[in-house]
Each structure stands twice: as C-alpha cells, then as structure tokens.
Design a protein around this motif. Structure first.
Motif, PDB file in Angstrom:
ATOM      1  N   ILE A 264       0.844  -1.214   0.000  1.00  0.00           N
ATOM      2  CA  ILE A 264       0.000   0.000   0.000  1.00  0.00           C
ATOM      3  C   ILE A 264       0.865   1.245   0.000  1.00  0.00           C
ATOM      4  N   LYS A 265       0.526   2.179  -0.898  1.00  0.00           N
ATOM      5  CA  LYS A 265       1.279   3.423  -1.012  1.00  0.00           C
ATOM      6  C   LYS A 265       0.467   4.649  -0.602  1.00  0.00           C
ATOM      7  N   ALA A 266      -0.855   4.488  -0.414  1.00  0.00           N
ATOM      8  CA  ALA A 266      -1.683   5.620   0.019  1.00  0.00           C
ATOM      9  C   ALA A 266      -2.947   5.083   0.676  1.00  0.00           C
ATOM     10  N   ILE A 267      -3.460   5.854   1.654  1.00  0.00           N
ATOM     11  CA  ILE A 267      -4.754   5.548   2.265  1.00  0.00           C
ATOM     12  C   ILE A 267      -5.608   6.806   2.153  1.00  0.00           C
ATOM     13  N   ASN A 268      -6.727   6.647   1.481  1.00  0.00           N
ATOM     14  CA  ASN A 268      -7.636   7.767   1.207  1.00  0.00           C
ATOM     15  C   ASN A 268      -8.816   7.681   2.166  1.00  0.00           C
ATOM     16  N   CYS A 269      -8.932   8.656   3.079  1.00  0.00           N
ATOM     17  CA  CYS A 269      -9.935   8.609   4.145  1.00  0.00           C
ATOM     18  C   CYS A 269     -11.081   9.579   3.898  1.00  0.00           C
ATOM     19  N   ASN A 270     -12.269   9.175   4.328  1.00  0.00           N
ATOM     20  CA  ASN A 270     -13.454  10.029   4.213  1.00  0.00           C
ATOM     21  C   ASN A 270     -13.433  11.225   5.159  1.00  0.00           C
ATOM     22  N   ASN A 271     -12.571  11.176   6.183  1.00  0.00           N
ATOM     23  CA  ASN A 271     -12.449  12.361   7.038  1.00  0.00           C
ATOM     24  C   ASN A 271     -11.042  12.462   7.617  1.00  0.00           C
ATOM     25  N   ASP A 272     -10.747  13.597   8.219  1.00  0.00           N
ATOM     26  CA  ASP A 272      -9.419  13.833   8.789  1.00  0.00           C
ATOM     27  C   ASP A 272      -9.186  13.019  10.046  1.00  0.00           C
ATOM     28  N   GLY A 273     -10.245  12.838  10.856  1.00  0.00           N
ATOM     29  CA  GLY A 273     -10.081  12.135  12.114  1.00  0.00           C
ATOM     30  C   GLY A 273      -9.504  10.750  11.928  1.00  0.00           C
ATOM     31  N   MET A 274      -9.966  10.043  10.897  1.00  0.00           N
ATOM     32  CA  MET A 274      -9.453   8.697  10.634  1.00  0.00           C
ATOM     33  C   MET A 274      -8.010   8.757  10.141  1.00  0.00           C
ATOM     34  N   ALA A 275      -7.715   9.730   9.278  1.00  0.00           N
ATOM     35  CA  ALA A 275      -6.342   9.861   8.777  1.00  0.00           C
ATOM     36  C   ALA A 275      -5.371  10.169   9.908  1.00  0.00           C
ATOM     37  N   LEU A 276      -5.772  11.058  10.812  1.00  0.00           N
ATOM     38  CA  LEU A 276      -4.914  11.405  11.947  1.00  0.00           C
ATOM     39  C   LEU A 276      -4.721  10.209  12.874  1.00  0.00           C
ATOM     40  N   GLY A 277      -5.744   9.365  12.987  1.00  0.00           N
ATOM     41  CA  GLY A 277      -5.617   8.161  13.801  1.00  0.00           C
ATOM     42  C   GLY A 277      -4.659   7.151  13.198  1.00  0.00           C
ATOM     43  N   ILE A 278      -4.559   7.140  11.871  1.00  0.00           N
ATOM     44  CA  ILE A 278      -3.703   6.178  11.174  1.00  0.00           C
ATOM     45  C   ILE A 278      -2.230   6.564  11.264  1.00  0.00           C
ATOM     46  N   TRP A 279      -1.950   7.857  11.341  1.00  0.00           N
ATOM     47  CA  TRP A 279      -0.562   8.314  11.296  1.00  0.00           C
ATOM     48  C   TRP A 279       0.349   7.624  12.318  1.00  0.00           C
ATOM     49  N   PRO A 280      -0.037   7.497  13.602  1.00  0.00           N
ATOM     50  CA  PRO A 280       0.854   6.823  14.556  1.00  0.00           C
ATOM     51  C   PRO A 280       1.166   5.375  14.175  1.00  0.00           C
ATOM     52  N   ILE A 281       0.225   4.711  13.516  1.00  0.00           N
ATOM     53  CA  ILE A 281       0.464   3.329  13.066  1.00  0.00           C
ATOM     54  C   ILE A 281       1.542   3.324  11.981  1.00  0.00           C
ATOM     55  N   LEU A 282       1.446   4.259  11.057  1.00  0.00           N
ATOM     56  CA  LEU A 282       2.467   4.353  10.011  1.00  0.00           C
ATOM     57  C   LEU A 282       3.830   4.635  10.613  1.00  0.00           C
ATOM     58  N   GLN A 283       3.846   5.525  11.598  1.00  0.00           N
ATOM     59  CA  GLN A 283       5.114   5.883  12.243  1.00  0.00           C
ATOM     60  C   GLN A 283       5.701   4.678  12.978  1.00  0.00           C
ATOM     61  N   ALA A 284       4.843   3.930  13.694  1.00  0.00           N
ATOM     62  CA  ALA A 284       5.319   2.763  14.450  1.00  0.00           C
ATOM     63  C   ALA A 284       5.885   1.689  13.531  1.00  0.00           C
ATOM     64  N   LYS A 285       5.314   1.581  12.328  1.00  0.00           N
ATOM     65  CA  LYS A 285       5.765   0.582  11.361  1.00  0.00           C
ATOM     66  C   LYS A 285       6.815   1.138  10.404  1.00  0.00           C
ATOM     67  N   ASN A 286       7.247   2.365  10.679  1.00  0.00           N
ATOM     68  CA  ASN A 286       8.240   3.035   9.817  1.00  0.00           C
ATOM     69  C   ASN A 286       7.762   3.079   8.368  1.00  0.00           C
ATOM     70  N   ARG A 287       6.453   3.404   8.214  1.00  0.00           N
ATOM     71  CA  ARG A 287       5.866   3.477   6.875  1.00  0.00           C
ATOM     72  C   ARG A 287       5.515   4.923   6.509  1.00  0.00           C
ATOM     73  N   THR A 288       6.479   5.786   6.651  1.00  0.00           N
ATOM     74  CA  THR A 288       6.271   7.194   6.288  1.00  0.00           C
ATOM     75  C   THR A 288       6.180   7.387   4.777  1.00  0.00           C
ATOM     76  N   ASP A 289       6.380   6.298   4.020  1.00  0.00           N
ATOM     77  CA  ASP A 289       6.230   6.373   2.562  1.00  0.00           C
ATOM     78  C   ASP A 289       4.764   6.355   2.146  1.00  0.00           C
ATOM     79  N   VAL A 290       3.856   5.971   3.044  1.00  0.00           N
ATOM     80  CA  VAL A 290       2.425   5.888   2.719  1.00  0.00           C
ATOM     81  C   VAL A 290       1.810   7.290   2.805  1.00  0.00           C
ATOM     82  N   LEU A 291       1.150   7.713   1.743  1.00  0.00           N
ATOM     83  CA  LEU A 291       0.524   9.029   1.696  1.00  0.00           C
ATOM     84  C   LEU A 291      -0.874   8.968   2.319  1.00  0.00           C
ATOM     85  N   LEU A 292      -1.189   9.939   3.151  1.00  0.00           N
ATOM     86  CA  LEU A 292      -2.476   9.996   3.840  1.00  0.00           C
ATOM     87  C   LEU A 292      -3.290  11.184   3.353  1.00  0.00           C
ATOM     88  N   TYR A 293      -4.582  10.934   3.082  1.00  0.00           N
ATOM     89  CA  TYR A 293      -5.486  12.010   2.642  1.00  0.00           C
ATOM     90  C   TYR A 293      -6.756  11.959   3.484  1.00  0.00           C
TER      91      TYR A 293
END
Length: 359
Positions: A264-293
C-alpha cells in the motif's frame, strides 16, 4: 344684543380655527420615532441600525441542533461554532449528541418538538433512518434544517446547508492521483486503501462518490478486489472498509491492512479524524512512505500537513455553513423564502498552500 352677537361671532371663529388646525395636524395614529422610542423595546445586538426597520426586533428563537457525534475535532468544532454563533445572535440554542445512533437522534428530534423548539437543525447519522423524527417535527409545524449530512426525504425539511462533499472527495483524490504518479512514475502497480466513514451517512455517500469520480470506478457495497480504476490503470484499491469516522477504529484497520497488503502506497480517508488516527500506526511501522489524505481541514490536520504527516485534505468551511444555517432559520421564521439547497465549495489544502490556511 349686538354685544352678544359679537361674542358669539368670536366663539365661532375660535371653533373654526381649531378645526382648521386639527385638519392640518391630522388624526392618524402616531408613528414610532426611533429617536424617542423606549430603549427597552428593541435589542441593539440583533439588528443593524443602518439597514433594519428601526421599530423591528429580531425574534429570539429556540433552536436545537442534534449532531451525529462529537468524536472528532471536526464535529466538536461544528458544535462549538453553532453555540457561539447562536449566542452572538441572541437565540436560545442547545446542542445534543446523537452518538452515531439513529434511534437516539429521532428521540432527540421528538423531544425538541415537545419542548417547544422553534427550529431543529440536524447533522444526520443516517440519511434514511430519521423519518419518524422528521414527521413529528413536520406535524407540529417545527421547521427542520439539515447541515453537512442531509436526509433522503427532502419534503420533510426546509433547507439543506452543506459543503459540496462530492467535489471535496473528488479534488483531494485527484491530488492523490497526481502525487502517486509523481512519486512512482515507473511503478507497474500502485496499491491504495480506501477508508470509509459511517456507512449510510450522507457525508460518507457524497465523499465516496467524489473519490469514485476521480478514480473512475463505480462504488459497490460488495466490491471484488483489487478494484480497477480508469484514472490510472496502475492504481488499484486493494482494501476498503469503514473506520466509522473515528481515529482509533481507523488505526486498528490500518494496522491489519499494512500487514496484509504491505505494498500500500496511500490511504484515502473520508475524514481527517481517521487519517490522523492512522498516522501513529504508520510511524510505528516506519511506513512514512504511505501518503495519507483526509477530508475536513481541521486545525490539527492543517498542522499535520505542514509537518509532513498528511499529504492533503479538502477543507470544509464550518463558519460559513453555520452562518448560512442561522440566516436560513431566521429568514424562514420571518416568512421569507429559503433556498432549498445551499452548498459552499471546499478548498484543497496541500503542503504547497497550507501556510495560507494556518495564518
């Protein structure tokens, strides 16, 4: 005798003069003078002295706003703006939380009717599950106004005020496509995840429709993966599910997604709250390459874009919608015609222009 006649003549002259003066001054009721009116009869905070009728007074309205939930920054911000604007206008306003429960929202509408509300504002949990509440309001003559998320039976509400969510979903997804094409010009496959909001909510339906338009596919409740897109044949949706608008639920899903679909290279969210919740997971998995919207444009999201945690969002004008809501309620109460659907265009926010919105 002559003296008596002279006295009578004088009296008649005086009487005639009095009648003439009375005809000049008139017998119509006196009009109010704004310069001498009792200051207690009007509220200077509710009228514009430059344009309003000097004798008019803004009616104080009892308005109840039942909001879908208060689980993220966007809905909390909307509730706060509703209360603040109502106070500025001198109305009796109250906010009740439906907590993502359609039955509770119906009950809240029915309670507002029995408590003598002059108007009800609804940010709907579900477009098709509020019929009983809407009908109760209509039967009692209480006007209903929907905001941000509407209802399917438009005959049961006066007006809908919202952001153009389809356009918002489309514009931020088009930005995602451009970003992926720039970041992975030589890739043969580009996998993405689609994080939906509460299924059945008008906001979820509209934002997802915009995303579908941008990617060139038709939304299905039972999709077959991977979902092909026509905007770029390399871009494929490999997983899609609902985070119910909430960061923790979205984070749990994203953790599973990243393990199951490591490409997965991007996660497209219906709202900001879900995207902001996902960010710590990406950081923990060292997946800063995944684009969040996301979609909303909350202050925290704007800072996240500035800090490189998110790639983009569609910013909703909460203040503009709330002002339009009150304008519509007041106009309807005054017997004026109100436009049935009122949309305010969102703004696309990216790292390139985020500073304009952080000022």
């Amino acid at each position: 005798m002559k003296s008596a006649k002279r006295v009578l003549a004088v009296l008649l002259s005086i009487a005639m003069l009095s009648m003439m003066l009375l005809s000049v001054t008139g017998c119509k009721p006196a009009e109010s003078d704004p310069g001498t009116a009792d200051p207690g009869t009007s509220d200077p905070g509710t009228t514009d002295p430059g344009t309003a009728d000097p004798g008019a007074e803004q009616k104080k309205l009892k308005i109840v706003f039942t909001i879908t939930h208060q689980n993220n920054e966007f809905t909390v911000g909307m509730g706060e703006e509703f209360l603040a604007e109502g106070a500025r206008r001198g109305h009796d306003v109250s906010l009740v939380n439906a907590n993502l429960d359609s039955a509770l929202q119906v009950s809240q509408m029915e309670t507002a009717v029995t408590q003598g509300a002059d108007a009800i504002a609804v940010f709907s949990v579900n477009v098709s599950s509020l019929g009983a509440g809407l009908q109760a309001a209509k039967n009692a003559g209480v006007p209903v106004f929907t905001i941000h998320s509407g209802v399917d039976d438009e005959s049961l509400r006066v007006a809908h005020i919202g952001s153009n969510l389809v356009e918002g979903g489309k514009m931020k997804t088009e930005q995602m496509i451009r970003d992926l094409q720039e970041k992975y010009p030589d890739a043969t496959d580009i996998e993405i995840g689609s994080m939906l909001g509460g299924i059945g909510a008008q906001t979820q339906i509209d934002i997802t429709e915009g995303e579908c338009q941008a990617l060139g596919y038709t939304y299905s409740a039972t999709p077959k993966y991977p979902i092909a897109t026509s905007a770029d044949e390399r871009i494929k949706i490999v997983v899609q599910d609902t985070g119910s608008w909430q960061g923790p639920a979205a984070a749990d899903l994203a953790e599973v997604w990243l393990d199951s679909y490591p490409g997965i290279k991007a996660i497209n969210c219906n709202n900001d709250g879900m995207a902001l919740g996902i960010w710590p997971i990406l950081q923990a998995k060292n997946r800063t390459d995944v684009l969040l919207y996301g979609h909303d444009g909350t202050p925290t999201t704007l800072q996240a874009i500035k800090d490189g945690k998110m790639a983009g969002t569609a910013k909703v004008d909460i203040e503009g919608m709330i002002k339009a809501l009150y304008d519509s309620i007041e106009a309807n109460a005054a017997g004026e015609n109100v436009e049935s659907v009122q949309y305010i265009l969102p703004d696309l926010v990216t790292p390139e222009n985020v500073d304009e919105y952080l000022k």
